[in-house]
Design an enzyme around this catalytic site. Structure first.
Site, PDB file in Angstrom:
ATOM      1  N   TYR A  40       0.812  -1.121   0.087  1.00 62.75           N
ATOM      2  CA  TYR A  40      -0.115  -0.042  -0.189  1.00 62.75           C
ATOM      3  C   TYR A  40       0.696   1.173  -0.035  1.00 62.75           C
ATOM      4  CZ  TYR A  40      -3.680  -3.270   0.958  1.00 62.75           C
ATOM      5  OH  TYR A  40      -4.491  -4.243   0.964  1.00 62.75           O
TER       6      TYR A  40
ATOM      7  N   ASN B 286     -13.019   3.918  -1.179  1.00 64.27           N
ATOM      8  CA  ASN B 286     -12.225   2.663  -1.104  1.00 64.27           C
ATOM      9  C   ASN B 286     -12.941   2.080   0.191  1.00 64.27           C
ATOM     10  OD1 ASN B 286     -10.603   0.739  -0.768  1.00 64.27           O
ATOM     11  ND2 ASN B 286      -8.652   1.939  -0.630  1.00 64.27           N
TER      12      ASN B 286
ATOM     13  N   HIS C 127      -9.137   1.727  -5.501  1.00 62.58           N
ATOM     14  CA  HIS C 127      -8.307   0.679  -4.506  1.00 62.58           C
ATOM     15  C   HIS C 127      -6.872   1.017  -4.903  1.00 62.58           C
ATOM     16  CE1 HIS C 127     -11.406  -2.066  -3.202  1.00 62.58           C
ATOM     17  NE2 HIS C 127     -11.900  -1.961  -4.299  1.00 62.58           N
TER      18      HIS C 127
HETATM   19  C1  DQA Z   1      -7.621  -2.048  -0.857  1.00 60.49           C
HETATM   20  C2  DQA Z   1      -7.863  -3.822  -1.280  1.00 60.49           C
HETATM   21  C3  DQA Z   1      -8.581  -4.579  -0.361  1.00 60.49           C
HETATM   22  O1  DQA Z   1      -8.695  -5.771  -0.856  1.00 60.49           O
HETATM   23  C4  DQA Z   1      -8.027  -4.525   1.022  1.00 60.49           C
HETATM   24  O2  DQA Z   1      -9.029  -5.315   1.886  1.00 60.49           O
HETATM   25  C5  DQA Z   1      -7.824  -3.267   1.489  1.00 60.49           C
HETATM   26  C6  DQA Z   1      -7.249  -2.233   0.743  1.00 60.49           C
HETATM   27  C7  DQA Z   1      -6.890  -1.357  -1.717  1.00 60.49           C
HETATM   28  O3  DQA Z   1      -6.981  -0.215  -1.525  1.00 60.49           O
HETATM   29  O4  DQA Z   1      -6.010  -1.785  -2.338  1.00 60.49           O
HETATM   30  O5  DQA Z   1      -8.124  -2.964   2.694  1.00 60.49           O
HETATM   31  O6  DQA Z   1      -9.096  -1.699  -0.734  1.00 60.49           O
END
Ligand code: DQA
Length: 149
Positions: free
Chosen positions: A27, A76, A103
């Site tokens: 992330y 998101n 995402h």
């Molecule tokens: C997310 C992707 C989701 O699968 C994950 O559970 C997240 C972050 C992303 O921003 O890439 O919490 O939403």
């Protein structure tokens, strides 16, 4: 910024408050506060009034989706994106209000549990895999839609 500018609410779901220290290899290292500051400033440049909220709770996200304080939403929903018919129903309830799903990661390139996208299926558009920049791209798209309305 003038109060007459279109309002865009950015909703961040569960665990996104931990951005910067949560799985940085997936992330990135930008914190949520830093990302939100970029969004507000990009919104200013586009003539949009951006406000950002984060919750770990599905019901709270739904309450925000169903409130009356904006012309567009960027969402998101975190892991709820893959499971929540309740969030998808709320997005359909507020149609035709534009909702863009974002995402940070490319979820279809990850484990299969992240492939279902009931929330994304209810949204006007989706952007994923661009990290925090994806939210800025979503703001650009929203600005274009609102301008052409
Ligand atoms: C997310 C992707 C989701 O699968 C994950 O559970 C997240 C972050 C992303 O921003 O890439 O919490 O939403």
């Amino acid at each position: 910024m003038s109060v007459g500018f279109p309002r865009v609410v950015v909703l961040h779901g569960p665990s996104l408050g931990w951005l910067g220290r949560r799985e940085p290899a997936v992330y990135g290292s930008e914190t949520l506060a830093e990302l939100n500051a970029r969004l507000v400033s990009h919104g200013d440049a586009l003539g949009l009034r951006v406000s950002c909220r984060q919750s770990n709770h599905e019901g709270e996200l739904i309450d925000w989706l169903l409130s009356d304080d904006r012309e567009a939403i960027i969402l998101n929903a975190g892991a709820y994106a893959h499971t929540s018919l309740a969030i998808a129903d709320a997005i359909r309830a507020i149609a035709p209000l534009p909702v863009v799903e974002v995402h940070l990661s490319n979820t279809v390139a990850r484990d299969i549990a992240r492939h279902p996208a009931p929330v994304g299926a209810a949204c006007r558009a989706r952007l994923e895999g661009f990290g925090g920049d994806g939210y800025l791209m979503a703001l650009d798209a929203v600005a274009g839609w609102l301008r052409r309305q």
